[in-house]
Design an enzyme around this catalytic site. Sequence first.
Site, PDB file in Angstrom:
ATOM      1  N   TRP A 114      61.001   5.248  -5.349  1.00  0.00           N
ATOM      2  CA  TRP A 114      61.557   4.657  -4.122  1.00  0.00           C
ATOM      3  C   TRP A 114      62.613   3.611  -4.443  1.00  0.00           C
ATOM      4  CZ3 TRP A 114      60.908   7.870  -0.533  1.00  0.00           C
ATOM      5  CH2 TRP A 114      59.702   8.563  -0.367  1.00  0.00           C
ATOM      6  N   LYS A 154      52.081   4.349   6.532  1.00  0.00           N
ATOM      7  CA  LYS A 154      51.105   4.240   5.449  1.00  0.00           C
ATOM      8  C   LYS A 154      49.994   3.257   5.796  1.00  0.00           C
ATOM      9  CE  LYS A 154      54.248   6.127   2.241  1.00  0.00           C
ATOM     10  NZ  LYS A 154      55.675   5.972   2.006  1.00  0.00           N
ATOM     11  N   ASP A 181      60.715  -3.883  -0.167  1.00  0.00           N
ATOM     12  CA  ASP A 181      60.214  -2.648   0.438  1.00  0.00           C
ATOM     13  C   ASP A 181      58.695  -2.702   0.361  1.00  0.00           C
ATOM     14  OD1 ASP A 181      59.327  -0.156   1.135  1.00  0.00           O
ATOM     15  OD2 ASP A 181      60.545   0.964  -0.307  1.00  0.00           O
TER      16      ASP A 181
HETATM   17  C1  LIG Z   1      56.839   6.278   1.636  1.00  0.00           C
HETATM   18  C2  LIG Z   1      57.736   5.252   1.078  1.00  0.00           C
HETATM   19  C3  LIG Z   1      59.093   5.202   1.412  1.00  0.00           C
HETATM   20  C4  LIG Z   1      59.751   6.236   2.279  1.00  0.00           C
HETATM   21  O1  LIG Z   1      59.385   6.095   3.589  1.00  0.00           O
HETATM   22  P1  LIG Z   1      60.024   6.967   4.768  1.00  0.00           P
HETATM   23  O2  LIG Z   1      59.534   6.232   5.963  1.00  0.00           O
HETATM   24  O3  LIG Z   1      59.469   8.346   4.628  1.00  0.00           O
HETATM   25  O4  LIG Z   1      61.482   6.937   4.622  1.00  0.00           O
HETATM   26  C5  LIG Z   1      59.849   4.173   0.887  1.00  0.00           C
HETATM   27  N1  LIG Z   1      59.313   3.243   0.089  1.00  0.00           N
HETATM   28  C6  LIG Z   1      58.018   3.261  -0.255  1.00  0.00           C
HETATM   29  C7  LIG Z   1      57.473   2.212  -1.160  1.00  0.00           C
HETATM   30  C8  LIG Z   1      57.188   4.264   0.228  1.00  0.00           C
HETATM   31  O5  LIG Z   1      55.886   4.284  -0.114  1.00  0.00           O
END
Ligand SMILES: *Cc1c(COP(=O)(O)O)cnc(C)c1O
Length: 359
Positions: free
Chosen positions: A101, A192, A168
């Site tokens: 990511w 998540k 993030d």
């Molecule tokens: C799942 C994830 C993403 C991507 O998320 P989307 O909402 O599908 O774009 C980005 N960063 C991390 C750390 C993730 O776990």
Amino acid sequence: MKRAYNFGAGPAAIPTEVLEIAQKELLDYEDSGISIMEASHRSKLYDNVHTSAIKNIRELYKLPDDFEVLFLQGGASMQFAMIPMNLYKGGCVQYANTGAWSKKAIKEAAIQGIVPQIVATSEEGSFNHIPKVNFDDDCDYAYITSNNTIYGTQYKEFPKTSSPLIVDASSDLFSYAVDWNRVDLLFGGAQKNAGPSGVTIVIIRKNLLDRVEESVPTMLRYKTYADANSLYNTPPTFGIYILNLVLEWIKGKGGIEAIDKENRVKAKILYDAIDNSQGFYIGHAQKNSRSLMNVSFNIKDKNEQLEAELLKEAGEKNMIGLKGHRSIGGLRASIYNAMTLEGVEALANLMQDFAKKHA
Ligand SMILES: *Cc1c(COP(=O)(O)O)cnc(C)c1O
């Protein structure tokens, strides 16, 4: 009715209590005769939900007044592009590369003609640890991924820098108290740890809102969302409604500190199962980088046959979503806020029995 123990990485488990409330309210929300998803985003009915979600985020995160809470769409992946678009001023931008990511975020800056500086990386060790990160103090921004969902690594503490720190937190939202002195923008998709897919939460320090250039399209400016209380256009109303129910559920559990405490207990049970298996299970993350959210592990010698067998036995016992990411194989147990202690104990028991049988 069957409710599985869902160890999937995302979209992931939502507390059963939350889904039950949503089910009960689905056809007739608060005596209105309509579903909340049928309500205008300009209605009082929806406004209460929207306002409550923002208030609950502020309260749970103990957010200082100089931060805005924004709801966007496009997932965390769109943030990878929006961050440089809104914050780059021609200076340096620095990234810590701790996984897939982070790499995608770095790529989106490069697409915009920026030369991102990678100040630390753990790629040479297949991202099995959080490297030591030293950001400069005078960059346009510095960027980290707080929890690396695939590899199961997590920062124990955010790096200190005078450059605006971007985090993030897609896979560890609302799971620990954040030190807002160190953070300037924290974002994540809800799917998540905070609700369904479709809502992206962005928490941004207000002094960053005015950096954006006139050439950036309206819907890609944080300022548009901040100026309109995230109601410039139709927000993902149903997702924000579920998010709000999840936030209420966290409050009911005693808030983020209580959730954090429980998450530590849950993670310890699984890491103990790995550490006490006499080498049968090999955790992917180095011990001091271990994530409280995603526990990634292999069976010794990366025995794919045994890994498949363990997945199958887990499925028979109602435990799903345990297949590891294709980049490192093995298994991954995602134990976000909504995963119960009971579910974690069931998995640990299975792991112990399985190791005994096959050691
Ligand atoms: C799942 C994830 C993403 C991507 O998320 P989307 O909402 O599908 O774009 C980005 N960063 C991390 C750390 C993730 O776990």
